[in-house]
Design a protein around this motif. Structure first.
Motif, PDB file in Angstrom:
ATOM      1  N   PHE A  12       2.665  12.561   3.983  1.00 57.47           N
ATOM      2  CA  PHE A  12       2.188  13.371   2.861  1.00 57.47           C
ATOM      3  C   PHE A  12       1.729  14.748   3.323  1.00 57.47           C
ATOM      4  N   SER A  13       1.120  14.825   4.502  1.00 55.91           N
ATOM      5  CA  SER A  13       0.601  16.107   5.002  1.00 55.91           C
ATOM      6  C   SER A  13       1.704  17.104   5.334  1.00 55.91           C
ATOM      7  N   PHE A  14       2.943  16.637   5.405  1.00 56.65           N
ATOM      8  CA  PHE A  14       4.073  17.519   5.679  1.00 56.65           C
ATOM      9  C   PHE A  14       4.629  18.129   4.391  1.00 56.65           C
ATOM     10  N   MET A  15       4.128  17.676   3.259  1.00 55.23           N
ATOM     11  CA  MET A  15       4.634  18.114   1.957  1.00 55.23           C
ATOM     12  C   MET A  15       3.742  19.202   1.368  1.00 55.23           C
ATOM     13  N   CYS A  16       4.354  20.223   0.819  1.00 52.66           N
ATOM     14  CA  CYS A  16       3.591  21.278   0.154  1.00 52.66           C
ATOM     15  C   CYS A  16       3.055  20.742  -1.168  1.00 52.66           C
ATOM     16  N   PRO A  17       1.756  20.908  -1.441  1.00 57.62           N
ATOM     17  CA  PRO A  17       1.204  20.414  -2.692  1.00 57.62           C
ATOM     18  C   PRO A  17       1.644  21.216  -3.930  1.00 57.62           C
ATOM     19  N   ILE A  18       2.325  22.323  -3.723  1.00 54.23           N
ATOM     20  CA  ILE A  18       2.856  23.094  -4.850  1.00 54.23           C
ATOM     21  C   ILE A  18       4.293  22.668  -5.151  1.00 54.23           C
ATOM     22  N   THR A  19       5.133  22.614  -4.126  1.00 52.25           N
ATOM     23  CA  THR A  19       6.562  22.328  -4.316  1.00 52.25           C
ATOM     24  C   THR A  19       6.922  20.859  -4.129  1.00 52.25           C
ATOM     25  N   PHE A  20       6.084  20.120  -3.423  1.00 55.67           N
ATOM     26  CA  PHE A  20       6.334  18.713  -3.067  1.00 55.67           C
ATOM     27  C   PHE A  20       7.549  18.562  -2.161  1.00 55.67           C
ATOM     28  N   ASP A  21       7.900  19.637  -1.458  1.00 55.63           N
ATOM     29  CA  ASP A  21       8.965  19.611  -0.460  1.00 55.63           C
ATOM     30  C   ASP A  21       8.347  19.650   0.928  1.00 55.63           C
ATOM     31  N   VAL A  22       9.125  19.228   1.938  1.00 55.57           N
ATOM     32  CA  VAL A  22       8.674  19.343   3.315  1.00 55.57           C
ATOM     33  C   VAL A  22       8.527  20.830   3.637  1.00 55.57           C
ATOM     34  N   MET A  23       7.395  21.187   4.227  1.00 51.79           N
ATOM     35  CA  MET A  23       7.136  22.602   4.527  1.00 51.79           C
ATOM     36  C   MET A  23       7.942  23.059   5.735  1.00 51.79           C
ATOM     37  N   GLU A  24       8.402  24.282   5.675  1.00 51.96           N
ATOM     38  CA  GLU A  24       9.117  24.908   6.784  1.00 51.96           C
ATOM     39  C   GLU A  24       8.263  25.989   7.434  1.00 51.96           C
ATOM     40  N   ASP A  25       7.380  26.603   6.662  1.00 53.91           N
ATOM     41  CA  ASP A  25       6.505  27.670   7.161  1.00 53.91           C
ATOM     42  C   ASP A  25       5.101  27.435   6.596  1.00 53.91           C
ATOM     43  N   PRO A  26       4.401  26.394   7.115  1.00 57.71           N
ATOM     44  CA  PRO A  26       3.089  26.066   6.568  1.00 57.71           C
ATOM     45  C   PRO A  26       2.021  27.094   6.931  1.00 57.71           C
ATOM     46  N   VAL A  27       1.191  27.421   5.937  1.00 57.69           N
ATOM     47  CA  VAL A  27       0.085  28.355   6.153  1.00 57.69           C
ATOM     48  C   VAL A  27      -1.189  27.768   5.552  1.00 57.69           C
ATOM     49  N   ILE A  28      -2.315  28.101   6.163  1.00 59.93           N
ATOM     50  CA  ILE A  28      -3.610  27.674   5.664  1.00 59.93           C
ATOM     51  C   ILE A  28      -4.148  28.784   4.774  1.00 59.93           C
ATOM     52  N   TYR A  35      -0.172  25.118   2.635  1.00 63.05           N
ATOM     53  CA  TYR A  35       0.908  25.255   1.664  1.00 63.05           C
ATOM     54  C   TYR A  35       2.129  25.863   2.349  1.00 63.05           C
ATOM     55  N   GLU A  36       3.281  25.731   1.718  1.00 59.86           N
ATOM     56  CA  GLU A  36       4.468  26.461   2.143  1.00 59.86           C
ATOM     57  C   GLU A  36       4.213  27.942   1.841  1.00 59.86           C
ATOM     58  N   ARG A  37       4.489  28.796   2.829  1.00 61.60           N
ATOM     59  CA  ARG A  37       4.169  30.223   2.684  1.00 61.60           C
ATOM     60  C   ARG A  37       4.752  30.832   1.406  1.00 61.60           C
ATOM     61  N   ALA A  38       6.022  30.610   1.148  1.00 60.38           N
ATOM     62  CA  ALA A  38       6.657  31.217  -0.035  1.00 60.38           C
ATOM     63  C   ALA A  38       6.005  30.726  -1.324  1.00 60.38           C
ATOM     64  N   ALA A  39       5.638  29.451  -1.369  1.00 62.03           N
ATOM     65  CA  ALA A  39       5.050  28.881  -2.584  1.00 62.03           C
ATOM     66  C   ALA A  39       3.659  29.452  -2.854  1.00 62.03           C
ATOM     67  N   ILE A  40       2.814  29.520  -1.837  1.00 64.52           N
ATOM     68  CA  ILE A  40       1.448  30.025  -2.049  1.00 64.52           C
ATOM     69  C   ILE A  40       1.466  31.538  -2.262  1.00 64.52           C
ATOM     70  N   THR A  41       2.380  32.229  -1.614  1.00 61.84           N
ATOM     71  CA  THR A  41       2.500  33.676  -1.832  1.00 61.84           C
ATOM     72  C   THR A  41       2.856  33.948  -3.290  1.00 61.84           C
ATOM     73  N   ASN A  42       3.793  33.183  -3.815  1.00 62.28           N
ATOM     74  CA  ASN A  42       4.161  33.333  -5.225  1.00 62.28           C
ATOM     75  C   ASN A  42       2.986  32.957  -6.126  1.00 62.28           C
ATOM     76  N   TRP A  43       2.289  31.871  -5.813  1.00 63.78           N
ATOM     77  CA  TRP A  43       1.119  31.440  -6.598  1.00 63.78           C
ATOM     78  C   TRP A  43       0.081  32.561  -6.673  1.00 63.78           C
ATOM     79  N   LEU A  44      -0.175  33.189  -5.526  1.00 63.16           N
ATOM     80  CA  LEU A  44      -1.216  34.215  -5.449  1.00 63.16           C
ATOM     81  C   LEU A  44      -0.847  35.495  -6.195  1.00 63.16           C
TER      82      LEU A  44
END
Length: 81
Positions: A12-28, A35-44
């Motif tokens: 579960f920790s490998f999955m982005c909580p926004i996209t529910f996909d395996v993260m490729e570029d995880p960021v805190i 989160y996945e960088r692209a997903a959280i960047t878009n969220w922000l």
């Protein structure tokens, strides 16, 4: 790739909580969650609140989660995903 992931139990920790996909570029994020960088960047772009807690974020700083990135990379290689 999505079909292969469905056949392997992904931590579960490998999955982005926004996209529910395996993260490729995880960021805190400043909420302490990863989160996945692209997903959280878009969220922000549209929100200053945490996707996990809905609390206001103190800042929009994103820090690469290198340890998690390496763990995911190893998992992907070991499972031939």
């Amino acid at each position: 790739r999505e079909e292969q992931i469905a056949l392997v139990r992904v931590p579960f920790s490998f999955m982005c909580p926004i996209t529910f996909d395996v993260m490729e570029d995880p960021v805190i994020c400043s909420d302490g969650h990863t989160y996945e960088r692209a997903a959280i960047t878009n969220w922000l772009r549209y929100s200053n609140r945490s996707p996990n807690t809905n609390l206001e974020l103190p800042n929009r700083l994103l820090i690469s989660n290198i340890a998690l990135s390496q763990a995911i990379e190893g998992f992907v290689q070991n499972n031939r995903i």
